[in-house]
Design a protein around this motif. Sequence first.
Motif, PDB file in Angstrom:
ATOM      1  N   ALA A  59       0.841  -1.199   0.000  1.00 44.52           N
ATOM      2  CA  ALA A  59       0.000   0.000   0.000  1.00 44.52           C
ATOM      3  C   ALA A  59       0.872   1.244   0.000  1.00 44.52           C
ATOM      4  O   ALA A  59       2.007   1.236   0.488  1.00 44.52           O
ATOM      5  CB  ALA A  59      -0.920   0.009   1.219  1.00 44.52           C
ATOM      6  N   ILE A  60       0.317   2.328  -0.556  1.00 48.90           N
ATOM      7  CA  ILE A  60       0.983   3.634  -0.584  1.00 48.90           C
ATOM      8  C   ILE A  60       0.018   4.659  -0.015  1.00 48.90           C
ATOM      9  O   ILE A  60      -1.159   4.705  -0.403  1.00 48.90           O
ATOM     10  CB  ILE A  60       1.384   4.030  -2.011  1.00 48.90           C
ATOM     11  N   SER A  61       0.522   5.491   0.893  1.00 51.56           N
ATOM     12  CA  SER A  61      -0.333   6.535   1.467  1.00 51.56           C
ATOM     13  C   SER A  61       0.387   7.881   1.415  1.00 51.56           C
ATOM     14  O   SER A  61       1.615   7.957   1.512  1.00 51.56           O
ATOM     15  CB  SER A  61      -0.711   6.204   2.912  1.00 51.56           C
ATOM     16  N   LEU A  62      -0.404   8.944   1.240  1.00 53.47           N
ATOM     17  CA  LEU A  62       0.074  10.317   1.266  1.00 53.47           C
ATOM     18  C   LEU A  62      -0.645  11.056   2.380  1.00 53.47           C
ATOM     19  O   LEU A  62      -1.879  11.119   2.384  1.00 53.47           O
ATOM     20  CB  LEU A  62      -0.185  11.006  -0.071  1.00 53.47           C
ATOM     21  N   SER A  63       0.130  11.567   3.338  1.00 52.01           N
ATOM     22  CA  SER A  63      -0.434  12.268   4.505  1.00 52.01           C
ATOM     23  C   SER A  63      -1.519  11.430   5.164  1.00 52.01           C
ATOM     24  O   SER A  63      -2.567  11.953   5.578  1.00 52.01           O
ATOM     25  CB  SER A  63      -0.971  13.636   4.089  1.00 52.01           C
ATOM     26  N   GLY A  64      -1.292  10.121   5.261  1.00 53.44           N
ATOM     27  CA  GLY A  64      -2.212   9.224   5.942  1.00 53.44           C
ATOM     28  C   GLY A  64      -3.354   8.704   5.097  1.00 53.44           C
ATOM     29  O   GLY A  64      -4.105   7.838   5.546  1.00 53.44           O
ATOM     30  N   GLU A  65      -3.510   9.189   3.876  1.00 45.11           N
ATOM     31  CA  GLU A  65      -4.597   8.748   3.004  1.00 45.11           C
ATOM     32  C   GLU A  65      -4.070   7.736   1.983  1.00 45.11           C
ATOM     33  O   GLU A  65      -3.102   8.009   1.263  1.00 45.11           O
ATOM     34  CB  GLU A  65      -5.202   9.943   2.265  1.00 45.11           C
ATOM     35  N   THR A  66      -4.709   6.583   1.917  1.00 35.55           N
ATOM     36  CA  THR A  66      -4.285   5.548   0.985  1.00 35.55           C
ATOM     37  C   THR A  66      -4.578   5.965  -0.453  1.00 35.55           C
ATOM     38  O   THR A  66      -5.709   6.295  -0.793  1.00 35.55           O
ATOM     39  CB  THR A  66      -4.991   4.213   1.280  1.00 35.55           C
ATOM     40  N   VAL A  67      -3.535   5.971  -1.278  1.00 32.29           N
ATOM     41  CA  VAL A  67      -3.714   6.314  -2.693  1.00 32.29           C
ATOM     42  C   VAL A  67      -3.502   5.103  -3.597  1.00 32.29           C
ATOM     43  O   VAL A  67      -3.837   5.148  -4.785  1.00 32.29           O
ATOM     44  CB  VAL A  67      -2.760   7.453  -3.116  1.00 32.29           C
ATOM     45  N   ALA A  68      -2.979   4.006  -3.023  1.00 33.46           N
ATOM     46  CA  ALA A  68      -2.798   2.796  -3.823  1.00 33.46           C
ATOM     47  C   ALA A  68      -2.685   1.586  -2.916  1.00 33.46           C
ATOM     48  O   ALA A  68      -2.005   1.620  -1.887  1.00 33.46           O
ATOM     49  CB  ALA A  68      -1.550   2.903  -4.693  1.00 33.46           C
ATOM     50  N   ASP A  69      -3.401   0.540  -3.294  1.00 39.77           N
ATOM     51  CA  ASP A  69      -3.224  -0.799  -2.728  1.00 39.77           C
ATOM     52  C   ASP A  69      -3.729  -1.766  -3.782  1.00 39.77           C
ATOM     53  O   ASP A  69      -3.861  -1.389  -4.958  1.00 39.77           O
ATOM     54  CB  ASP A  69      -3.926  -0.959  -1.373  1.00 39.77           C
ATOM     55  N   THR A  70      -4.035  -2.997  -3.404  1.00 37.00           N
ATOM     56  CA  THR A  70      -4.467  -3.966  -4.417  1.00 37.00           C
ATOM     57  C   THR A  70      -5.851  -3.652  -4.974  1.00 37.00           C
ATOM     58  O   THR A  70      -6.243  -4.194  -6.006  1.00 37.00           O
ATOM     59  CB  THR A  70      -4.463  -5.380  -3.830  1.00 37.00           C
ATOM     60  N   ARG A  71      -6.600  -2.752  -4.324  1.00 39.55           N
ATOM     61  CA  ARG A  71      -7.943  -2.394  -4.806  1.00 39.55           C
ATOM     62  C   ARG A  71      -8.050  -0.937  -5.255  1.00 39.55           C
ATOM     63  O   ARG A  71      -8.964  -0.575  -5.962  1.00 39.55           O
ATOM     64  CB  ARG A  71      -8.988  -2.638  -3.701  1.00 39.55           C
ATOM     65  N   THR A  72      -7.117  -0.103  -4.821  1.00 37.16           N
ATOM     66  CA  THR A  72      -7.193   1.341  -5.048  1.00 37.16           C
ATOM     67  C   THR A  72      -6.037   1.802  -5.920  1.00 37.16           C
ATOM     68  O   THR A  72      -4.899   1.320  -5.760  1.00 37.16           O
ATOM     69  CB  THR A  72      -7.130   2.087  -3.693  1.00 37.16           C
TER      70      THR A  72
END
Length: 347
Positions: A59-72
């Motif tokens: 997963a990748i998050s920016l300022s605590g918000e997920t911007v990428a994972d296996t679904r996003t």
Amino acid sequence: MTVLRLEDIEHAYGTEPAVRGVTLELGAGEIVSLVGPSGCGKTTMLRLAAGLERLRGGAISLSGETVADTRTHAPPEARDVGLVFQDYALFPHLDVASNVGFGLGALSTAERDARVDDMLQLVGLSHLAGRFPHALSGGEQQRVALVRALAPRPKVLLLDEPFSGLDAAVRHRVREETRTLLREQGTATLLVTHDGDEALQLGDRVALMRDGELVQHGSGEDLYLHPVDAFAARFFGEVNELDAVVKEGVVSTPFGSLPAGDLTEGSTARVLFRPESLQLVDDGTTVARVEDSRILCGHRATVVTLENESTAPRRLEVRHDIDESVSAGDRVGLRLVEGGAWVFAAP
């Protein structure tokens, strides 16, 4: 505060793994150098952070918000990141001011012009605002690309080998100017490079990759002075290497015994030490013959052959002060500075 977090990242191209289980994060205003040889996965990490590739795992998050994972998968334009590529990717049909203002469409004309002027003043290029990219030097193009990426005030700046196209004579200066600018702007920055010196010069922390995995990360001082293996030691500078056999918990070298750590009794160890860890002395118990000595940038490099060796002569490099002049054929004493060597299992 963590601005960018890449957690347990997995990626592949077809069936070929590119990144395997890498976790890395950037704090506010921090510069992190992601470094390694070609094909190690560092550029893939940057492309994943930018949204140019879809994650296979993690997963990748920016300022605590997920911007990428296996679904996003948030697209690049939704991630609030700035990008500077190896070739700078300046628009050839736009002048410098228009290049810097390209990503500022949400601002009014007056606000955009003011922001462009501010950014160009930061890098001393206001007098080139009307010039086109082809009429700029490599260093000037690099600075334009940098302030174009910074102008929208992104949360994170991603730099992909941004200095590789510069002449060696200007590279160091432009790196230092870039570091100063990033400090002033307080922008969290991930720098991808294959250059160990560049990684150490720019990074608050350095992350070293090999074959898609994270080998070691920490301060530049940690990686240079305390490498975790021979690969890490070699990556950040020249090393001398000797083989020795582990006996009763130590290895014997021409410079004395060194602790063997947890290496197995009777196994072969590889002893590494940097050229600057050897000192020329008058009363050294280790004697060597000078083969060659030359002045390089800021130091003297002397190649010596150890005497009284039962095996083939061992050639080592010593880096020392320029005023310590020696000549081919001289006999010199050598001393290894305390703590200046590392002992690893031989491959």
